[in-house]
Design a protein around this motif. Structure first.
Motif, PDB file in Angstrom:
ATOM      1  N   PHE A 236       0.828  -1.214   0.000  1.00 29.67           N
ATOM      2  CA  PHE A 236       0.000   0.000   0.000  1.00 29.67           C
ATOM      3  C   PHE A 236       0.865   1.267   0.000  1.00 29.67           C
ATOM      4  O   PHE A 236       0.667   2.173   0.813  1.00 29.67           O
ATOM      5  CB  PHE A 236      -0.958  -0.013   1.202  1.00 29.67           C
ATOM      6  CG  PHE A 236      -1.803  -1.242   1.273  1.00 29.67           C
ATOM      7  CD1 PHE A 236      -2.943  -1.362   0.492  1.00 29.67           C
ATOM      8  CD2 PHE A 236      -1.449  -2.300   2.093  1.00 29.67           C
ATOM      9  CE1 PHE A 236      -3.728  -2.511   0.535  1.00 29.67           C
ATOM     10  CE2 PHE A 236      -2.219  -3.458   2.144  1.00 29.67           C
ATOM     11  CZ  PHE A 236      -3.360  -3.557   1.362  1.00 29.67           C
ATOM     12  N   ARG A 237       1.767   1.330  -0.956  1.00 24.89           N
ATOM     13  CA  ARG A 237       2.668   2.472  -1.022  1.00 24.89           C
ATOM     14  C   ARG A 237       3.216   2.635  -2.429  1.00 24.89           C
ATOM     15  O   ARG A 237       3.090   1.738  -3.275  1.00 24.89           O
ATOM     16  CB  ARG A 237       3.830   2.292  -0.043  1.00 24.89           C
ATOM     17  CG  ARG A 237       4.770   1.124  -0.408  1.00 24.89           C
ATOM     18  CD  ARG A 237       5.828   0.880   0.647  1.00 24.89           C
ATOM     19  NE  ARG A 237       6.726  -0.214   0.245  1.00 24.89           N
ATOM     20  CZ  ARG A 237       7.720  -0.687   0.987  1.00 24.89           C
ATOM     21  NH1 ARG A 237       7.945  -0.166   2.198  1.00 24.89           N
ATOM     22  NH2 ARG A 237       8.489  -1.673   0.544  1.00 24.89           N
ATOM     23  N   ILE A 238       3.806   3.796  -2.655  1.00 27.03           N
ATOM     24  CA  ILE A 238       4.569   4.047  -3.870  1.00 27.03           C
ATOM     25  C   ILE A 238       6.035   4.041  -3.478  1.00 27.03           C
ATOM     26  O   ILE A 238       6.440   4.728  -2.525  1.00 27.03           O
ATOM     27  CB  ILE A 238       4.203   5.402  -4.505  1.00 27.03           C
ATOM     28  CG1 ILE A 238       2.721   5.428  -4.870  1.00 27.03           C
ATOM     29  CG2 ILE A 238       5.066   5.672  -5.732  1.00 27.03           C
ATOM     30  CD1 ILE A 238       2.305   4.414  -5.916  1.00 27.03           C
ATOM     31  N   VAL A 239       6.833   3.270  -4.182  1.00 26.97           N
ATOM     32  CA  VAL A 239       8.277   3.199  -3.941  1.00 26.97           C
ATOM     33  C   VAL A 239       8.994   3.950  -5.049  1.00 26.97           C
ATOM     34  O   VAL A 239       8.711   3.737  -6.237  1.00 26.97           O
ATOM     35  CB  VAL A 239       8.763   1.736  -3.880  1.00 26.97           C
ATOM     36  CG1 VAL A 239      10.284   1.676  -3.730  1.00 26.97           C
ATOM     37  CG2 VAL A 239       8.086   0.995  -2.748  1.00 26.97           C
ATOM     38  N   ARG A 240       9.906   4.830  -4.658  1.00 22.44           N
ATOM     39  CA  ARG A 240      10.720   5.558  -5.636  1.00 22.44           C
ATOM     40  C   ARG A 240      12.104   4.905  -5.676  1.00 22.44           C
ATOM     41  O   ARG A 240      12.761   4.767  -4.639  1.00 22.44           O
ATOM     42  CB  ARG A 240      10.843   7.034  -5.250  1.00 22.44           C
ATOM     43  CG  ARG A 240      11.462   7.892  -6.337  1.00 22.44           C
ATOM     44  CD  ARG A 240      11.633   9.339  -5.882  1.00 22.44           C
ATOM     45  NE  ARG A 240      10.359   9.975  -5.596  1.00 22.44           N
ATOM     46  CZ  ARG A 240       9.618  10.591  -6.517  1.00 22.44           C
ATOM     47  NH1 ARG A 240      10.022  10.633  -7.770  1.00 22.44           N
ATOM     48  NH2 ARG A 240       8.471  11.157  -6.170  1.00 22.44           N
TER      49      ARG A 240
END
Length: 341
Positions: A236-240
């Motif tokens: 449940f996240r955006i990873v850069r």
């Protein structure tokens, strides 16, 4: 006499079908929908829907037009049902829109005039095309989850190349950055890096929730600053990610309010680095600034103009946001209001 009667009937049918074919469709303006809703300052405005109700009818042979006239079917109605479950979307610089539809299954190309045609590779059938992206040379990249491959199609549609065959399990996201193809492969919890020669160069990620770990990544996009954005769906996240695959930051958390992710699906960025994330459970597109701070949400559940049901793939091009509205069988096109794109 019978022959003359048949000829007269054919002539009458031809005249009727040609008249219908050349009659322009009535103008149907797009409803004035903006997000966020008033009285907040609008940031997105609905400007088009694909397939458009004003799109030209399909090109049919004389006898097929006669058949439509006799049976009473409507070619334009068939065109409106061309999309079954649009999932991936990509947009070329000239405004041509490509849609990957896993339930069709197929990839459709809609030119700026609104004419839709299927794309294919000679001798190859689509398995489950689920994501699409424009390559840096203007070619189209399609992640075919069912076949476990990425297909590169030349800008003119005349040449195809298969990438990642045997190295991918079920690719669901694709992008190109720095001359390399980046592929989200959820069952392996990895981003697979494919070099210019088509060979697998690296594999980023392993199963988990910590740094350098992913849990069913579904989509990938290249940001203007050279980093890579990954929808880490079950974390449940955006990873850069940096260009070498190392984690350069994350944002997002589970939730069904505000900036929370319930079922993040697609990701795209604009020229300011703003990040757009579709959430298929909340029926929204969540918008964050370049630093990952939540700005606003666009959309609402439903089939009304500008509303969405299970939004999936996203694309930003020419100052517009394109949303694959999968359960409404359409692509919504929003003008981005303010800022460079």
């Amino acid at each position: 006499m019978a022959l003359r009667a048949h000829r007269s009937l054919a002539a009458a049918l031809l005249a009727a079908t040609l008249a219908c074919a050349h009659a322009p469709p009535p103008a149907r303006p797009v409803a004035a929908v903006t997000w966020p809703e008033p009285p907040e300052q609008p940031r997105l405005r609905l400007v088009a829907v694909i397939p458009s109700p004003d799109a030209p009818p399909p090109k049919l042979s004389f006898w097929r037009r006669v058949l439509h006239t006799i049976v009473g079917t409507d070619p334009e109605e068939q065109t409106a049902r061309t999309l079954v479950r649009p999932f991936g979307v990509a947009v070329a610089a000239d405004g041509t829109v490509y849609v990957a539809d896993p339930d069709l299954p197929g990839v459709l190309r809609t030119d700026p005039a609104g004419e839709t045609t299927p794309l294919s590779c000679p001798g190859r059938e689509w398995g489950s095309p689920i994501a699409a992206a424009l390559g840096q040379r203007g070619d189209l990249l399609v992640a075919d989850a069912g076949a476990g491959e990425v297909v590169r199609i030349s800008p003119d549609g005349g040449a195809c190349r298969i990438l990642g065959a045997g190295a991918l399990e079920r690719p669901t996201g694709v992008a190109e950055a720095g001359g390399r193809i980046l592929v989200a492969d959820p069952p392996r919890h990895q981003i697979v890096v494919i070099a210019a020669d088509g060979a697998v160069a690296e594999r980023w990620g392993r199963h988990g929730a910590g740094e350098g770990e992913l849990n069913f990544p579904t989509a990938v996009a290249a940001a203007p600053d050279g980093t890579v954005l990954v929808v880490d769906a079950l974390n449940f996240r955006i990873v850069r990610l940096a260009a070498d695959g190392r984690t350069a930051g994350t944002f997002g958390a589970p939730g069904d309010e505000g900036a929370g992710f319930a079922r993040p699906k697609g990701v795209a960025t604009d020229g300011d680095g703003r990040v757009y994330v579709s959430d298929a459970q909340r029926d929204l597109v969540l918008v964050f600034d370049a630093a990952g701070r939540f700005e606003y949400a666009a959309g609402a559940p439903g089939s009304s103009p500008g509303h969405v049901q299970h939004p999936a793939g996203l694309a930003v091009a020419n100052g517009r946001l394109f949303v694959a509205d999968s359960h409404n069988r359409r692509v919504l096109v929003f003008q981005i209001l303010g800022g460079s794109t």
